[in-house]
Design an enzyme around this catalytic site. Structure first.
Site, PDB file in Angstrom:
ATOM      1  N   LYS A 283       0.858  -1.185   0.000  1.00 40.34           N
ATOM      2  CA  LYS A 283       0.000   0.000   0.000  1.00 40.34           C
ATOM      3  C   LYS A 283       0.895   1.236   0.000  1.00 40.34           C
ATOM      4  CE  LYS A 283      -1.830   1.950   3.656  1.00 40.34           C
ATOM      5  NZ  LYS A 283      -1.882   3.411   3.665  1.00 40.34           N
TER       6      LYS A 283
ATOM      7  N   ASP B 215     -13.430  15.282  -2.913  1.00 39.37           N
ATOM      8  CA  ASP B 215     -13.518  16.606  -3.552  1.00 39.37           C
ATOM      9  C   ASP B 215     -14.819  16.624  -4.352  1.00 39.37           C
ATOM     10  OD1 ASP B 215     -12.879  19.120  -4.712  1.00 39.37           O
ATOM     11  OD2 ASP B 215     -10.743  18.643  -4.654  1.00 39.37           O
TER      12      ASP B 215
ATOM     13  N   GLY C 111       0.814  -2.061   8.675  1.00 41.73           N
ATOM     14  CA  GLY C 111       1.951  -1.146   8.616  1.00 41.73           C
ATOM     15  C   GLY C 111       2.955  -1.470   9.691  1.00 41.73           C
ATOM     16  N   ARG C 112       2.881  -0.692  10.788  1.00 41.81           N
ATOM     17  CA  ARG C 112       3.933  -0.728  11.800  1.00 41.81           C
ATOM     18  C   ARG C 112       4.198  -2.092  12.419  1.00 41.81           C
ATOM     19  NH1 ARG C 112       1.337   4.626  14.228  1.00 41.81           N
ATOM     20  NH2 ARG C 112      -0.419   3.521  13.297  1.00 41.81           N
TER      21      ARG C 112
ATOM     22  N   THR D 143      -9.996   4.054  11.275  1.00 35.03           N
ATOM     23  CA  THR D 143      -9.796   3.202  12.455  1.00 35.03           C
ATOM     24  C   THR D 143      -9.115   3.963  13.597  1.00 35.03           C
ATOM     25  OG1 THR D 143      -7.953   2.338  11.147  1.00 35.03           O
ATOM     26  CG2 THR D 143      -9.813   0.888  11.461  1.00 35.03           C
TER      27      THR D 143
ATOM     28  N   ASP E 156      -3.392   4.484  -1.701  1.00 35.08           N
ATOM     29  CA  ASP E 156      -4.301   4.946  -0.639  1.00 35.08           C
ATOM     30  C   ASP E 156      -4.225   6.472  -0.504  1.00 35.08           C
ATOM     31  OD1 ASP E 156      -5.770   5.116   1.769  1.00 35.08           O
ATOM     32  OD2 ASP E 156      -4.073   4.515   3.012  1.00 35.08           O
TER      33      ASP E 156
ATOM     34  N   LYS F 118      -7.193   8.410  -0.581  1.00 30.88           N
ATOM     35  CA  LYS F 118      -8.460   8.834   0.065  1.00 30.88           C
ATOM     36  C   LYS F 118      -8.988  10.145  -0.519  1.00 30.88           C
ATOM     37  CE  LYS F 118      -7.215   6.800   4.576  1.00 30.88           C
ATOM     38  NZ  LYS F 118      -5.761   6.581   4.435  1.00 30.88           N
TER      39      LYS F 118
HETATM   40  O1  C5P Z   1       0.834   1.122  11.033  1.00 31.78           O
HETATM   41  P1  C5P Z   1      -0.607   0.734  10.837  1.00 31.78           P
HETATM   42  O2  C5P Z   1      -0.792  -0.758  10.645  1.00 31.78           O
HETATM   43  O3  C5P Z   1      -1.537   1.341  11.853  1.00 31.78           O
HETATM   44  O4  C5P Z   1      -0.940   1.405   9.422  1.00 31.78           O
HETATM   45  C1  C5P Z   1      -2.226   1.419   8.879  1.00 31.78           C
HETATM   46  C2  C5P Z   1      -2.166   2.014   7.509  1.00 31.78           C
HETATM   47  O5  C5P Z   1      -3.471   1.978   6.973  1.00 31.78           O
HETATM   48  C3  C5P Z   1      -1.697   3.471   7.473  1.00 31.78           C
HETATM   49  O6  C5P Z   1      -0.967   3.636   6.253  1.00 31.78           O
HETATM   50  C4  C5P Z   1      -2.988   4.258   7.408  1.00 31.78           C
HETATM   51  O7  C5P Z   1      -2.859   5.449   6.681  1.00 31.78           O
HETATM   52  C5  C5P Z   1      -3.913   3.285   6.666  1.00 31.78           C
HETATM   53  N1  C5P Z   1      -5.348   3.425   6.935  1.00 31.78           N
HETATM   54  C6  C5P Z   1      -5.891   3.337   8.198  1.00 31.78           C
HETATM   55  N2  C5P Z   1      -7.245   3.481   8.392  1.00 31.78           N
HETATM   56  C7  C5P Z   1      -8.046   3.683   7.347  1.00 31.78           C
HETATM   57  C8  C5P Z   1      -7.511   3.749   6.051  1.00 31.78           C
HETATM   58  C9  C5P Z   1      -6.131   3.606   5.881  1.00 31.78           C
HETATM   59  O8  C5P Z   1      -5.164   3.117   9.163  1.00 31.78           O
HETATM   60  N3  C5P Z   1      -9.364   3.750   7.538  1.00 31.78           N
END
Ligand code: C5P
Length: 237
Positions: A32, A64, A211-212, A120, A59, A61
């Site tokens: 992503k 507009d 992500g993390r 989230t 991603d 988002k």
């Molecule tokens: O590090 P982590 O697992 O929290 O990362 C979640 C990723 O998903 C981030 O890149 C964040 O921008 C993205 N995201 C999110 N919630 C959403 C849509 C995208 O956390 N509703």
């Protein structure tokens, strides 16, 4: 796509992202790309990832006026990404036009359109008291998902905790992609609503974004393998 688990490449630039993918042997895994990396590198980063056969969820988002979103989507589709998204709060007309932009005759590649329901990182109290949006997170997420589905979206980005209700309301073919995934649930970072990959699969997720829990892990490859294993366990139960 071998596993529908997208690694969030939340890195400041392509050098760091490329090094991470190479060092940890992530050849061809779904990734992503979010605002941080895309706004730094632009379409070049997508070209690089596609050259290396990574399925790409871009991603950004979008939110507009409908015509602007439609034209922007036509440009994103020309990069041959696999998934793009808009905020469901943009409403019915914006989502319809977003889909129209992706179906532009110049686009040969199928691009899925997801609508973000409620981030989230948002909890119910903030939604009620700061945004003055009454009702529960679930009621609002299901409402936004139904509206997005009626407007032509292929699915939603939602919390694991709402995925099942969204499937029930919109049908099994309507996709749910869930962030907020943690391999160790004690590590929430800025996410308010987290869950494990196994719980996600058991509760209606079709795809995960992580992500993390992977990018900041001591051993990212092992963490990814653990996520895949947990995801597969979710199927068995
Ligand atoms: O590090 P982590 O697992 O929290 O990362 C979640 C990723 O998903 C981030 O890149 C964040 O921008 C993205 N995201 C999110 N919630 C959403 C849509 C995208 O956390 N509703």
């Amino acid at each position: 796509m071998k596993h529908p688990i997208f690694i969030a490449l939340d890195f400041p630039d392509w050098n760091d992202a490329e090094l991470f993918l190479k060092e940890n042997e992530f050849a061809g895994v779904p990734v992503k790309v979010g605002m941080e990396l895309f706004y730094r590198e632009g379409p070049h980063v997508i070209e690089k990832l596609k050259e290396n056969n990574h399925p790409v969820f871009l991603d950004l988002k979008l939110h507009d006026i409908p015509t602007t979103v439609m034209r922007a989507m036509a440009n994103l589709a020309s990069m041959e990404v696999d998934i793009v998204n808009v905020h469901a709060f943009g409403g019915r007309e914006m989502i319809k036009r977003a889909k129209e932009g992706l179906m532009h005759p110049s686009t040969s590649h199928e691009v899925k359109l997801l609508a973000v329901t409620i981030l989230t990182s948002m909890d119910e109290k903030t939604m009620n008291k700061e945004l003055l949006l009454p009702g529960s997170l679930r009621t609002n997420a299901v409402h936004l998902a139904s509206m997005a589905s009626d407007s032509g979206a292929d699915g939603v980005v939602c919390s694991v905790h709402e995925a099942r209700s969204i499937k029930e309301a919109c049908g099994p073919g309507f996709l749910t992609l869930t962030p907020g995934i943690r391999l160790d649930k004690t590590e929430q970072h800025d996410q308010k609503r987290v869950a494990t990959p196994q719980f996600a699969r058991e509760n209606g997720s079709d795809m995960l974004v992580i992500g993390r829990s992977i990018t900041k892990a001591d051993y990212p490859h092992q963490s990814y393998v653990q996520a895949v294993k947990e995801w597969e366990n979710g199927l068995k139960s």
